[in-house]
Structure formats: C-alpha cells, structure tokens
Design an enzyme around this catalytic site. Structure first.
Site, PDB file in Angstrom:
ATOM      1  N   GLU A 147      10.228 -20.529  17.829  1.00  0.00           N
ATOM      2  CA  GLU A 147       9.284 -21.129  18.769  1.00  0.00           C
ATOM      3  C   GLU A 147       8.502 -22.250  18.110  1.00  0.00           C
ATOM      4  O   GLU A 147       7.356 -22.508  18.459  1.00  0.00           O
ATOM      5  CB  GLU A 147       8.291 -20.065  19.277  1.00  0.00           C
ATOM      6  CG  GLU A 147       8.958 -18.899  19.961  1.00  0.00           C
ATOM      7  CD  GLU A 147       8.988 -19.041  21.472  1.00  0.00           C
ATOM      8  OE1 GLU A 147       8.072 -19.678  22.017  1.00  0.00           O
ATOM      9  OE2 GLU A 147       9.916 -18.513  22.087  1.00  0.00           O
ATOM     10  N   ILE A 149       0.838  -1.209   0.000  1.00  0.00           N
ATOM     11  CA  ILE A 149       0.000   0.000   0.000  1.00  0.00           C
ATOM     12  C   ILE A 149       0.867   1.251   0.000  1.00  0.00           C
ATOM     13  O   ILE A 149       0.565   2.244  -0.670  1.00  0.00           O
ATOM     14  CB  ILE A 149      -0.977  -0.018   1.199  1.00  0.00           C
ATOM     15  CG1 ILE A 149      -2.047  -1.090   0.954  1.00  0.00           C
ATOM     16  CG2 ILE A 149      -1.628   1.349   1.408  1.00  0.00           C
ATOM     17  CD1 ILE A 149      -3.014  -1.295   2.111  1.00  0.00           C
TER      18      ILE A 149
END
Lengths: 384, 397, 259
Positions: A363, A337
């Site tokens: 993780e 954008i």
C-alpha cells in the site's frame, strides 16, 4: 480506555471480536503453516454482515464509513494479519468501483462483493512498477467494442481467489499521468490467467499471485470512470484504504503486547516473574505507549476521512507510517521478551513479527509515504 | 415456606452465610428470605436458637402414599442384549427393597427377549414384568412410555429406577410427567430415610461443583435415573427364584408416532472405554493431536482404552466417544491414568470410581492429585514416551 | 413451519464453586450465558427456517435478566422472543418448568416443531425436553445429531445412542433435543444485533398463561432439595518424586503390580 464509540460501533467491535476469538485465533497457526486461503472465515465474516461494511446500503452493504471498517479490521488484525489482509483486499479491489464507477457498474458488482459471494482484488503493481507506479507497462487497446489488455501484474493479494479485478493499464502513453485507465476484469474473461501462489515471509494465509493478461478482451462498459483517470482513481483508492492497513498494525501491536505482558508475568527467572525487572517493564511501557498513540492517530484519521472526503492524503499517510513502523518494533520486542520461546513456532509471536514486515511495504512503502507527507507539508507551508 | 421467629432470632447472620442459594439477606438484624429459597433446610439446621422452621403446605392432592409399595427397575434391552446398567440397578434396588421390606421387580420391554428375564432374576429380581412385542423391537418414547406408565399405574411401585442412558433419559422423564411424579437424574447415591422410608436421591449439579440430596415427599412413584458403572450388580445366582409375568398391552398403547428406520452400530477405533480395565486419558495439558498420540501409545502398551477430558474433545483432538465426565461417559476401570488433566470436578465425576487413579500433571496444585492414588508432577511429553517404552519392555514387545 | 426453541440463561457452570466451609455458592464474577446446548438448538431452528420457511420463536422461563439471552438469540436469527417470568415460578423443578413452558407455548398458539438443547449445564437433568413433549402430547426424539429431512408432515433425524445411532422419523408436531455435534452455531450478525436491540420482548406472567398456581414454582415441584454439600474428594495422594527416569521407573513398577 474509553474511545467513545456509539452503540452501533460497539456492535461492530463485538461481532468482529467474536469472529476473531472463535474463528481466527484458533486457526491462524495452521493456516500460516498450510498457506491455505481462509474461505470459511471469510464466509463467516460475510454472514456476520461485515463484508460490505463500507459499501452503501443501496448496493447491499452496511453503509458504514472508514471508521467502521477500521474498528472491524483492528479486531481481525489482532487475530491474524494474513487472514485480515485476505478480507481487507476485497475493499481495496472494490474502492475503485465505489469511487469512480458508473451507477450501472456499481449495481453490477457491489452487491456480490458486499455479500461475500464474490471476492475482489486490486491490480496495480508490476515487476518494474512498485513505488514508481507510473512505470506500469500493462496496456489496453480499443478494438471495436472491446478493450484488449496485455501485460503482467505482480504480487496481487487475492490473486486467483477473486472473481472481480480492478486493473490499471496504460491507454495512451503520450498523455503521461493522464494516460492510464482502470478496468474491471472478471476471472472468466478470455485471455486472463494467473500464476502460482507466491511463498512469503509472512501473511501466508493471504494468497499472492501474478496476473497475466494476454490479449485479454473486456467489453467497453468495463472502464471505471473516464478514460485517462486511472492514476487519479488509484490515488483516491489508496487514500481510503491506508487507515485500514494502519489499523492492522494497531491490532497486531496490541496482540503482541498482550502476549509479551502475559508471558512476562508468568516467566520466572532469578526467583521473580520477569515483569518485575525494569528492563522488561520499560520495554512493555514503550510498546504500550506506541500502540495507544498509533490507535489514537488511526481513529482520528478515519473519523476525519468520514467527515471530509478530500485533502486526506497527509493524515492517511501519517497514520499508515506510524502504526506500521510501530507494529514492526512492537512485534520484534515481543519476540525479544519471550526470548527463546518467542523464537519457537509453537508460540504466536514469531509469526506476528514475520507478518508485521509487509505492513511497512505494501500500500505504498513507508518511504513513499514520507515523500507524500513531506510534499503535503511543503504545500501547506507555501500558503503561510 | 421458611418461617422466622423474630423474637427468638439473635441476628447472628449464620443463616445468611450458610445459604448455598443466596436466598437470605440480613436486614435490620434479622433474616429476610427471597424467592431463591429451595426449602433445603440448611439454615434451619444451622440456627443455634431454633428461630427458623419450615412449614410445608399439605398438598391439595396427596397421593395415598401407603398404597405404593415395591422397588422397580426399568431393564433396558437393546440390540438383543440387556444393558449392563440394568443389572447394576438391580444390585442397588435389592438393597433399597430389603430396607423397605418390599419386593424388587424388573420391567423388561422389547422383542425376542430370549433369556433376559431369567438373567434379571439371577441378578436379584423377585418378579419380571415382560412385554415382548414387535412394536417394541426398537425404542420409541411414546410406546415404551405408555406401556411402562400403565404398568406403574396398575401395580403402584413406590420407587422406579432406570439407567441414565440415551433410552433412560428419554423415556423416564416422559413417564414421570405422565405420572406427575418427581424424578431425579444421574443419581450417584440412593438410600432410604429412616424417619419415613422416603428415597434419598443424591446427585451432582452445576457441572458437579455441588452435590444435592433430593426427596419426593408427596408424589409416587419416586423416580430416579442412575449412570452406568455407579452401582454394583449382585453376583449372578442361577438358583435364585423369581416370577416372570408376561404382559400383553392393548394395541392402542403400543402405537408410536416415531418410526425407527435404521439402527447403526458404530465400531469405535479403540476398545469401548466403559468396558476396559485400563483407561489412559488425556486433557488440555497435551496441547494437541501429537500429545493425544502419546496417550494412545501408552493405552496400546497397556491394552487399554483412550479417554479424554472435555477440553481435549472440544479442541477437536479426539472424538466425543472418548469423553469422560459429567457430559461424557462414566468409567470405573481397574486403572485410570489421567495425563495433563487438571481434575476439574466435571471430569472427576466420570472417573472417581476407578480402583487406582494415577495422575500426571506439571502443576503440583492441580486438583486431580486430590483424587489420585499415585501422583506424578512432571511433563507429560517427557514421562509418557518413557513410560510407554518401559511398559512395552516389560511386556516383552 | 412454526418453530419454538426453549433456551435457558445459566451461570457459566465451570465457574460455580461451593465453598465447603461456608456451604455457599460463590457466584461473584460468574458470567451468565446462553446454555451452550441451546445455542445449537437455536442454530438448527434457524437453518430449518431458512430451508423450509416459517418462524423461529425463542422461549425462556426465567428472571427478568434472561431477556439478554433472548436478545442474543434474536441476533443469531430468531424472529420472536418470549420471556415467561413471574415470582411464582421460582424454585421450579423440571415438572413445574415443563408445565409452565407448555402453557406458554399454548398461549402463543402452539408449535409445529420444538427444539431444545440436550440438557442445561446448571441442572444437568436433561428432563425438560422429554417432559415438555409429554405435556404437549407430541413425540420426542432425544440426542439428535443431524436433521436429515423435513417432508410430508414428518421429520427424519439421526439420534445418538450409546452404541451408535438410529435413523428415526417422527410425525410433526414433534420435539427434538440436540447435541453439540449437530451444527456449528453462527456468530451473531451486525444486522441481527441491531434487530435484537429494537425487538419487542413478549413478557408473560403466570396470569397471562392462565397457569394453575398449585403447579408452579417451588410449590408445584414434586422434588425437593433437602441438602446441599460440596463433593468429597479423597485420594491417597502418594506422590512419586525424583528425576524423570526415577519417576518413570517407580510408576512402571507400580503399574506392573496392578495389571
């Protein structure tokens, strides 16, 4: 939107927001450039009593739960995922002690972590053991009153900055999944050293280093929990920490959406602000939907974890996958954008896009998370 | 207090909409005044049917105003020289004294005062009260305050002016409190009211967003501080005659509970901005140190000083010594070039007395253009380097 | 050390505008904040308490809503808060304000050290600090940018002057006014916010401080506002048009004639 926070929870949000607006956002671009560890900001977080949010009061912490941590991390993530990671990694390093450590061990280490006096780090990953955690090769052998560790850990967040490392090593290979143990290694222990700081695509304010254990001797009382329970502690640690990582994605996605929407209102092309074009509006709409939905899932998961200590793996993995995949998409859309400006380092969104990637990887990669979710579904539906 | 004649009132509500302090609300067709009223009188002036009036209580302890006569200037003397503001105030004070047909005096406190008293006379003082004592070698608020207050009590000047400097803003409020006198700070205009000869003191408030005119109807002296470079000194006239009165205060009055251990003068990296003929200033539009560097380069090319808006200083791009505005310095150079500065009143207050003001800003609606002599709507990052190059060229560098 | 910090709740001055047509102060949507300089004074007081022991009491003269600012001060490390509030105080100029504050401090048992911000961003007079020192009959050091030491009944500080700075030592009790350069105020802590929520406010009226009503509020103010108006801004507004190069050329020519 009203998230029905209690007064205390609102205070956590307010303090974290102030730190983010006054300290993190003004410094994030420079720290990304210099790749400097945000010691001052961590000090301010400690002074604001947020460092030990999740640590029980008897160890000098605030005594809060997952949801409280999530509320603070969401704000920090909105500011800078790198700085937020430097903070969050302390919790990751402390959880093993909290989950499995003896009373003496908790008394010894948790107060210093809660006050921010000492930093912690979690050491699992190795060159040959990423998703396949069982492939770790660091060993620990008993020698009289000491355990001797040998091996190398890779890509450890807060490596070199922390004083307290929670490390998993193989103690009896023959026992397979029951053959690993977690230890506390302190930065002053003989035989412990660390490598140079890694140069990364994103979260550059976070320090990532190799840890080297060469005949590293630690006293027997450094064993976390019982010998052979290492992988269990690791799994429970990651269950607890996943919502924190997920919410970094929520904060990041929100920040990216804010930048994109503000820009779209100001940027005039073809005589109109670009937000008047449906193409841009639809992008913003999809971004907003995804941010809000991810937030709802993360909040629900954190509240669930606070109420139910076990059986949280599926929810925990789900919120991590959703929020982090969302963050990658939303930050990429934000750059789109802002177009040419979005690509320039002068504007904050390219950094947001670079920072987002790691959320899908660390993780537990989102592929592994989907494995976990799939397996849990399998189990669930077997009973029906 | 504000008196409302309910019979005369037609309930038009003009008073409510004109009250700058929100002190009047219309209820049941007539005004009700609350505690925000400052008795400024704007509503009284605006009421077409004269339904409003102000009744001021005669103060229990009215000073015998007529006994107070004369205009005084506190002449600041520091590090061996008179502060330029002292001479500016003599310029303003001369006008007030002449209107009141009274004398203009200066109070000069310090040590090793040399020819300072004569300088004050050459710039308009009829009398100089001089106190030259080692105890006053460095400014301390109690010693200076006591000596000044004692002189005021003895000679009863109706007006006392001082510079709004670090020293002035420290000692004058103390003296005003000792005297029970009204004090107005940072005046930008001083005049005498025709009806009663009172001093009209005009100053900015709310960061300069409004101007207020203040009087001290019942107390004497009427005290005011004025910022440097707001008033103009008289031309120096060595032939002017005046009287120097040496004053020796009692030792007790020279004692201070403050010791000045060390006085450090700091060299500023570029010319002191208040003394430079040319000031090039940078604001938020410069976006960082690199932008400020462009401002510095232009200042260098013009042999001028670098100024800054509060935004630039607060963002850490330049030190506070360069700040121009309500909470910074006031400058009045020949040429002031405002780069990337929006022109908020708080900044404008500090530079509007410049002879020529040039504004460069990419926002055509920036308020800075309202005070500018010349305005350039453009990008500072494009204009400054080219302008600097051109000015260097013409300078023959 | 018993430290008092005078704080004021002010409108965020940059947002306050006077509409020149209606002569009204547009106050809608203008936030109330702690006077920024007072934040620095508070931070310094808390640091001094942490280093030397004692208590920090924040004091404000204001309307009831000033309580929010006092609670904010507690969340940043102050121990006690006092609001001196009464309709009789309305319209006070700095003379009446210093009288009121000094009576309140006396009522609370006096102070070893009083800290104030250099000025309030609404009134901008910078008069309350020195005036209050005179009321309390204590020395005053203004524009303090650093506290160097506190020892043997005296406080040593650096005060900014127009041309540099002085190193001065004032005997205690004393009053200091501080500038922004003195410190970086802390962000309120979680525990601080929780304490602030529960903290009891000490509220004092004019009668509580045994004030002479003649010296309060508008009645007790020697200065009076007689006119309020929007500042005039007049510039020639001669706009220089054209391409960047044309603008630069024209501007350079004009500067040449000026210099």
């Amino acid at each position: 939107m009203d998230y029905f926070l209690s007064e205390e929870q609102q205070m956590i949000v307010d303090v974290a927001r102030q730190i983010t607006d006054e300290l993190i956002i003004p410094q994030r671009a420079e720290l990304d450039e210099t790749e400097e560890f945000p010691a001052d900001i961590l000090r301010a977080i400690a002074q604001a009593d947020l460092f030990g949010l999740y640590i029980p009061e008897e160890y000098g912490g605030f005594g809060g739960g997952s949801f409280d941590v999530v509320l603070a991390l969401e704000q920090f993530g909105r500011g800078c995922v790198g700085i937020a990671t430097a903070f969050a990694a302390n919790a990751l390093g402390a959880y093993p002690i909290l989950i499995s450590g003896s009373e003496e061990m908790k008394q010894k280490y948790l107060p210093a972590i809660a006050s921010g006096e000492k930093y912690a780090a979690f050491a699992l990953t190795e060159a040959n053991a990423g998703s396949d955690a069982s492939g770790i090769q660091t060993t620990a052998e008993l020698d009289g009153d000491h355990w001797v560790l040998n091996g190398t850990k890779q890509w450890i967040t807060n490596g070199g900055e922390a004083n307290i490392y929670t490390v998993i090593a193989i103690t009896d290979r023959a026992k397979g999944p029951r053959g690993a143990t977690m230890f506390v290694v302190e930065d002053t222990d003989p035989g412990f050293s660390y490598g140079a700081k890694e140069k990364k695509l994103g979260i550059r304010a976070s320090s990532t280093r190799e840890l080297v254990f060469k005949d590293c001797r630690v006293p027997k009382d450094r064993v976390i929990g019982r010998i052979g329970t290492g992988f269990i502690t690791v799994m429970r640690t990651l269950d607890l920490s996943r919502p924190g990582i997920a919410v970094l994605g929520v904060g990041l996605g929100q920040a990216a959406l804010d930048e994109a929407a503000s820009y779209a209102k100001q940027r005039v092309q073809f005589g109109k602000p670009i937000i008047s074009f449906q193409a841009v509006q639809h992008m913003l709409a999809d971004m907003a939907i995804q941010v809000e939905a991810s937030r709802a899932l993360v909040y629900a998961t954190a509240r669930h974890i606070d109420a139910h200590k076990t059986g949280v793996s599926k929810m925990s993995s789900m919120c991590k996958v959703m929020a982090t995949d969302m963050a990658m998409k939303v930050t990429t859309d934000a750059v789109q954008i802002l177009a040419g400006y979005g690509y320039m380092r002068e504007y904050p969104v390219e950094k947001m896009m670079r920072d987002a990637k790691i959320l899908q990887i660390y993780e537990g990669t989102n592929q592994i998370q989907r494995n976990v979710i799939g397996q849990e579904i399998n189990k669930e539906y077997s009973k029906k | 207090m504000l008196k409302i004649d309910l019979e005369a009132c037609i309930g038009c509500g003009v008073c409510e909409s004109n009250c700058a302090f929100g002190a009047i609300t219309m209820e049941d067709g007539h005004p009700v005044v609350n505690e925000k009223c400052t008795l400024c009188g704007t509503c009284v002036d605006n009421c077409e049917v004269e339904a409003l009036s102000i009744e001021r209580e005669a103060k229990a302890n009215q000073a015998d105003l007529a006994a107070w006569s004369g205009v005084w200037v506190f002449a600041e003397f520091r590090n061996g020289r008179l502060a330029p503001v002292a001479l500016e105030l003599l310029g303003a004070g001369r006008g007030l004294a002449d209107t009141r047909q009274v004398k203009l005096a200066a109070v000069l406190l310090g040590n090793d005062l040399g020819e300072a008293a004569n300088e004050l006379i050459a710039h308009g003082a009829d009398t100089v009260f001089q106190v030259d004592d080692p105890a006053l070698a460095h400014f301390t608020d109690d010693a200076y305050g006591n000596v000044l207050a004692d002189l005021i009590r003895e000679h009863k000047p109706e007006i006392v002016l001082a510079g709004a400097t670090a020293i002035g803003r420290s000692v004058i409020p103390r003296v005003a409190t000792m005297m029970g006198a009204g004090l107005t700070a940072d005046c930008t205009n001083l005049a005498i009211r025709d009806e009663d000869g009172a001093l009209l003191q005009t100053r900015p408030a709310f960061g300069g967003n409004i101007m207020a005119t203040i009087v001290c109807p019942d107390t004497r002296p009427q005290m005011a501080t004025v910022r440097p470079l707001v008033m103009k000194p008289l031309a120096r006239d060595a032939s002017r005659q005046g009287e120097v009165v040496a004053v020796t205060p009692v030792a007790e009055r020279l004692k201070s509970r403050v010791k000045v251990l060390e006085s450090v003068l700091t060299e500023s990296e570029q010319a002191n901005i208040t003394e430079s003929d040319v000031v090039v200033a940078g604001g938020r539009g410069l976006d960082g140190d690199k932008g400020m560097a462009l401002v510095s380069e232009l200042a260098d090319a013009l042999d001028g000083a670098v100024g800054a808006s509060r935004a630039a200083v607060d963002s850490g791009w330049i030190s506070y010594h360069h700040q121009v505005g309500q909470t910074g310095k006031t400058v009045a150079p020949k040429l002031y070039i405002a780069c990337g500065i929006s022109g908020a009143i708080q900044h404008v207050i500090g530079m509007q007395s410049a002879e020529t003001i040039v504004a460069i800003n990419k926002d055509p609606h920036a308020p800075i253009f309202d005070v500018a002599t010349y305005g350039v709507v453009g990008d500072v990052f494009e204009i400054l380097p080219k302008l600097t190059a051109k000015m260097k060229e013409r300078k023959g560098q | 050390m018993k430290i008092f910090v005078c704080v004021k709740q002010v409108p965020d001055a940059k947002d306050v505008r006077l509409d020149p047509k209606t002569n009204t102060l547009a106050r809608e949507g203008v936030q109330s904040i702690m006077n920024p300089y007072d934040r620095h004074a508070l931070e310094e007081a808390v640091r001094l308490k942490e280093a030397h022991g004692g208590t920090v009491t924040v004091l404000s003269m204001g309307p009831p809503q000033a309580e929010a600012t006092l609670r904010e001060a507690i969340s940043c490390g102050a121990d006690e808060m006092v609001l001196v509030s009464d309709r009789a105080f309305a319209g006070a100029d700095t003379w009446a304000t210093t009288y009121t504050l000094s009576m309140a401090i006396r009522k609370m048992g006096g102070a070893d050290l009083i800290l104030c911000g250099k000025q309030a961003i609404d009134g901008d007079t910078a008069q309350v600090g020195p005036g209050l020192a005179e009321r309390m009959d204590i020395p005053c050091v203004t524009y303090v940018r650093k506290v160097v030491a506190v020892a043997d009944g005296a406080i040593r500080v650096e005060r900014m002057m127009d041309d540099g700075y002085d190193l001065v030592e004032a005997s205690l009790p004393a009053l200091l006014t501080v500038v922004k350069e003195i410190n970086e105020p802390r962000i309120p802590s979680l525990k601080g916010k929780m304490k602030a929520k529960k903290q009891q406010l000490v509220m004092l009226s004019a009668a509580d401080i045994e004030a002479d009503s003649e010296q309060l509020g508008l009645k007790g103010s020697p200065t009076q506002v007689v006119k309020v108006f929007a500042p005039e801004m007049r510039g020639d507004r001669a706009m220089i048009e054209g391409s960047v190069d044309e603008q630069v050329a024209q501007l350079a020519a004009k500067l040449e004639t000026i210099l």
